[in-house]
Design an enzyme around this catalytic site. Structure first.
Site, PDB file in Angstrom:
ATOM      1  N   GLN A 279       1.264  -1.255  -0.008  1.00 44.71           N
ATOM      2  CA  GLN A 279       0.617   0.276   0.231  1.00 44.71           C
ATOM      3  C   GLN A 279       1.035   1.166   0.177  1.00 44.71           C
ATOM      4  O   GLN A 279       1.842   0.636   0.409  1.00 44.71           O
ATOM      5  CB  GLN A 279      -1.010   0.218   1.295  1.00 44.71           C
ATOM      6  CG  GLN A 279      -0.088   0.099   2.540  1.00 44.71           C
ATOM      7  CD  GLN A 279      -1.388  -0.397   3.505  1.00 44.71           C
ATOM      8  OE1 GLN A 279      -2.385  -0.879   4.362  1.00 44.71           O
ATOM      9  NE2 GLN A 279      -0.300  -0.137   5.147  1.00 44.71           N
ATOM     10  N   HIS A 311      -7.057   3.781  20.880  1.00 40.53           N
ATOM     11  CA  HIS A 311      -6.427   2.518  21.060  1.00 40.53           C
ATOM     12  C   HIS A 311      -6.580   2.120  22.701  1.00 40.53           C
ATOM     13  O   HIS A 311      -5.953   0.909  23.503  1.00 40.53           O
ATOM     14  CB  HIS A 311      -4.891   3.068  20.728  1.00 40.53           C
ATOM     15  CG  HIS A 311      -4.463   3.005  19.341  1.00 40.53           C
ATOM     16  ND1 HIS A 311      -4.001   4.078  18.574  1.00 40.53           N
ATOM     17  CD2 HIS A 311      -4.173   1.834  18.644  1.00 40.53           C
ATOM     18  CE1 HIS A 311      -4.031   3.614  17.622  1.00 40.53           C
ATOM     19  NE2 HIS A 311      -3.658   2.487  17.226  1.00 40.53           N
ATOM     20  N   ASP A 334       1.991   0.532  13.194  1.00 39.55           N
ATOM     21  CA  ASP A 334       2.634   1.615  13.232  1.00 39.55           C
ATOM     22  C   ASP A 334       2.691   1.714  15.164  1.00 39.55           C
ATOM     23  O   ASP A 334       3.722   2.523  15.877  1.00 39.55           O
ATOM     24  CB  ASP A 334       1.216   2.893  13.280  1.00 39.55           C
ATOM     25  CG  ASP A 334      -0.431   1.767  14.544  1.00 39.55           C
ATOM     26  OD1 ASP A 334       0.089   1.488  15.732  1.00 39.55           O
ATOM     27  OD2 ASP A 334      -0.913   2.054  13.556  1.00 39.55           O
ATOM     28  N   ASP A 406      -6.445  -4.868  14.861  1.00 37.71           N
ATOM     29  CA  ASP A 406      -6.163  -3.739  15.016  1.00 37.71           C
ATOM     30  C   ASP A 406      -6.289  -3.345  13.567  1.00 37.71           C
ATOM     31  O   ASP A 406      -5.449  -2.831  13.028  1.00 37.71           O
ATOM     32  CB  ASP A 406      -5.175  -3.055  15.594  1.00 37.71           C
ATOM     33  CG  ASP A 406      -4.790  -1.569  15.402  1.00 37.71           C
ATOM     34  OD1 ASP A 406      -5.921  -1.243  15.187  1.00 37.71           O
ATOM     35  OD2 ASP A 406      -4.250  -1.094  15.615  1.00 37.71           O
TER      36      ASP A 406
END
Length: 550
Positions: A279, A311, A334, A406
């Protein structure tokens, strides 16, 4: 009685099919000429398929829902090819000139399609109102135009190949389509393995257009030049020259164009734009007090202004009320979910599985992002692996106390299998006794059907569920799609599903870390709000029958 045909006088041109033309006068032997025409068919077919795949890929990236975009492009293009074949019948008497003109037009339209589509998306995608479907309209327009031009090639090529050496129609069709299909194979393989990774969408399309123009012009001007008048040859040469100059100029300016387009989409604070094999990742802000934003394929994935609340709501309810020594994070490249996990005492091991090594690299090395995630990936308890989450669950023999999904929004077609009953069945298998699973399930208020389909799918895998939500406090959303995936407004909440083999308790441990905006009271109140939107009776989503439609 029907009289037999009288023999043609010596020296008379050989009669061809009624309404056809005399045998072409070629600068080479007929066998060589035939091979050259078939080589032209091969190149043109390869270019045509590249245009098709480029439209599908770019539309999926810009507009979202790859299944819908592929269906639109393919169906419209095939229909237009049929119309183009019928329209080209009128050009058979001037097959060489018609084919040359069509290839020049196809090279210009197909070669510029990626740049034009991206420009409309970047500079007008947020206009809304009547123009809210502008990129989709342009996609259909390019599919129609390219399909019409590709469809017109076949009758003209058939006429040209028959004028070289007459043969039965079945044999000519077999030769023509054999070259066409082999060319399509080469184009179909060149796009994902050569053009896209090494040149990108825009430059790859421009190069394909240039090849298309050269091949079409060379075939007509080199092999069938005697079929054209001097004026016709000059016009065709000039048309191809203009096309090549336009495509070449665009190729020279493509880097400036992409920078300007990124700024139009993401704002003027673009710091890093990285395209991996998975991506495109874009980082904005993160310096001089500006909040950091991370975009993945045009969708806002992390917003520094409110990511902590997201989060915290994702991680801490799952880490409370039971063992949490061994944690698996699916997605989370991340490092922000891992940061929250590591804030809890008693964590001995954290495995992070993310499909994109580029995002992981940014999380490790970008100063702003690594500071935001608390340098989580430098912690010796964390092991980061890149790969597909579904395959990881299928092959691992490890068990975990907590599994945190996630993952990208369930409404994105590429994520469908990661929200399937089969996926949650694999997740259930790796949960240790007393283990808990938490899933980001998309916005509750904006798309309740998708949220409750996720909840129904988790239950269908044999897990007990507790759905909950937290409100979005900033104008953008860290976990959901933006305008690129079809929502005209940012969602007002984030939805989650907590699950276990026995009904889990939705709570927060006493003595845990200080949280920015989450308390046990607010968590239970938001769970009651989510429950009020329940849609009973929804079927689960499976690999063979995905149900996450908008």
């Amino acid at each position: 009685m029907i009289e037999p045909h009288a023999p043609a006088p010596p020296g008379a041109p050989r009669p061809w099919a009624e309404g056809g033309q005399a045998q072409a006068r070629l600068p080479v032997r007929p066998g060589t000429g035939r091979l050259l025409v078939l080589a032209g068919v091969f190149v043109c077919a390869a270019c045509g398929l590249v245009y098709e795949l480029e439209l599908v890929a770019l539309a999926s990236y810009l507009i979202g829902d790859s299944v819908t975009q592929a269906s639109v492009v393919l169906s419209v293009m095939v229909f237009a090819m049929g119309v183009g074949s019928l329209a080209a019948k009128r050009l058979r008497c001037r097959a060489a000139a018609g084919f040359g003109a069509i290839e020049a037009a196809l090279a210009l339209v197909g070669g510029s399609s990626a740049m034009a589509l991206y420009a409309v998306f970047a500079w007008t995608g947020d206009w809304g109102g009547v123009w809210s479907g502008g990129p989709r309209c342009l996609l259909v327009g390019f599919s129609l135009a390219i399909g019409l031009l590709i469809g017109a090639e076949v009758p003209l090529l058939m006429e040209l190949i028959q004028r070289i050496r007459r043969q039965d129609a079945g044999g000519a069709v077999a030769d023509l389509f054999a070259a066409d299909y082999v060319g399509a194979l080469v184009g179909g393989l060149a796009f994902p393995f050569l053009l896209l990774p090494h040149l990108g969408q825009v430059t790859g399309a421009l190069l394909t257009g240039a090849v298309n123009a050269v091949a079409g012009g060379a075939l007509v001007l080199g092999l069938f030049r005697r079929d054209l008048s001097r004026r016709g040859r000059l016009l065709l040469l000039a048309a191809n020259g203009v096309v090549l100059v336009l495509l070449g100029t665009a190729a020279v300016l493509v880097d400036d164009f992409e920078r300007a387009a990124r700024q139009a989409v993401y704002g003027a604070q673009v710091r890093i734009a990285l395209r991996s094999g998975v991506q495109e990742a874009v980082l904005t802000g993160g310096t001089r007090g500006r909040p950091l934003d991370l975009f993945l394929d045009g969708r806002l994935r992390v917003s520094g202004s409110d990511e902590r609340l997201y989060h915290e709501a994702l991680v801490h309810p799952a880490m409370s009320g039971g063992p949490h020594a061994r944690v698996l994070v699916l997605g989370g490249g991340d490092g922000l979910a891992a940061r929250e996990v590591l804030s809890r005492p008693g964590v001995r091991r954290v495995d992070v599985v993310d499909p994109d090594p580029g995002v992981v690299l940014l999380a490790r090395r970008d100063r702003a992002l690594s500071a935001l995630n608390g340098h989580a990936f430098a912690d010796p308890r964390v092991r980061v692996r890149t790969g597909d989450a579904f395959c990881w669950l299928r092959h691992t023999r490890q068990t975990y106390d907590v599994l945190i999904a996630d993952l990208p929004d369930p409404g994105i077609a590429a994520s469908t299998k990661l929200y399937s009953q089969e996926f949650y069945g694999l997740a259930r298998r790796v949960l240790a006794p007393g283990g808990r699973l938490v899933v980001h399930a998309g916005p509750v208020t904006a798309r309740p059907r998708v949220f409750w389909t996720v909840e129904a799918t988790v239950r269908a895998a044999g897990l007990r569920t507790v759905p909950y939500r937290v409100p979005v406090t900033a104008p953008h959303t860290a976990g959901g799609p933006d305008r690129a995936s079809g929502l005209s407004e940012a969602p007002r909440d984030w939805g989650f599903v907590l699950a276990a083999r026995t009904r889990p308790a939705l709570t927060l441990d006493r003595g845990g870390p200080d949280l920015a905006g989450l308390t046990r009271a607010s968590l239970r109140a938001e769970a009651r709000e989510a429950e009020r939107t329940r849609m009973p009776g929804l079927p689960p989503s499976t690999l063979l029958h995905p149900r996450y439609t908008r």
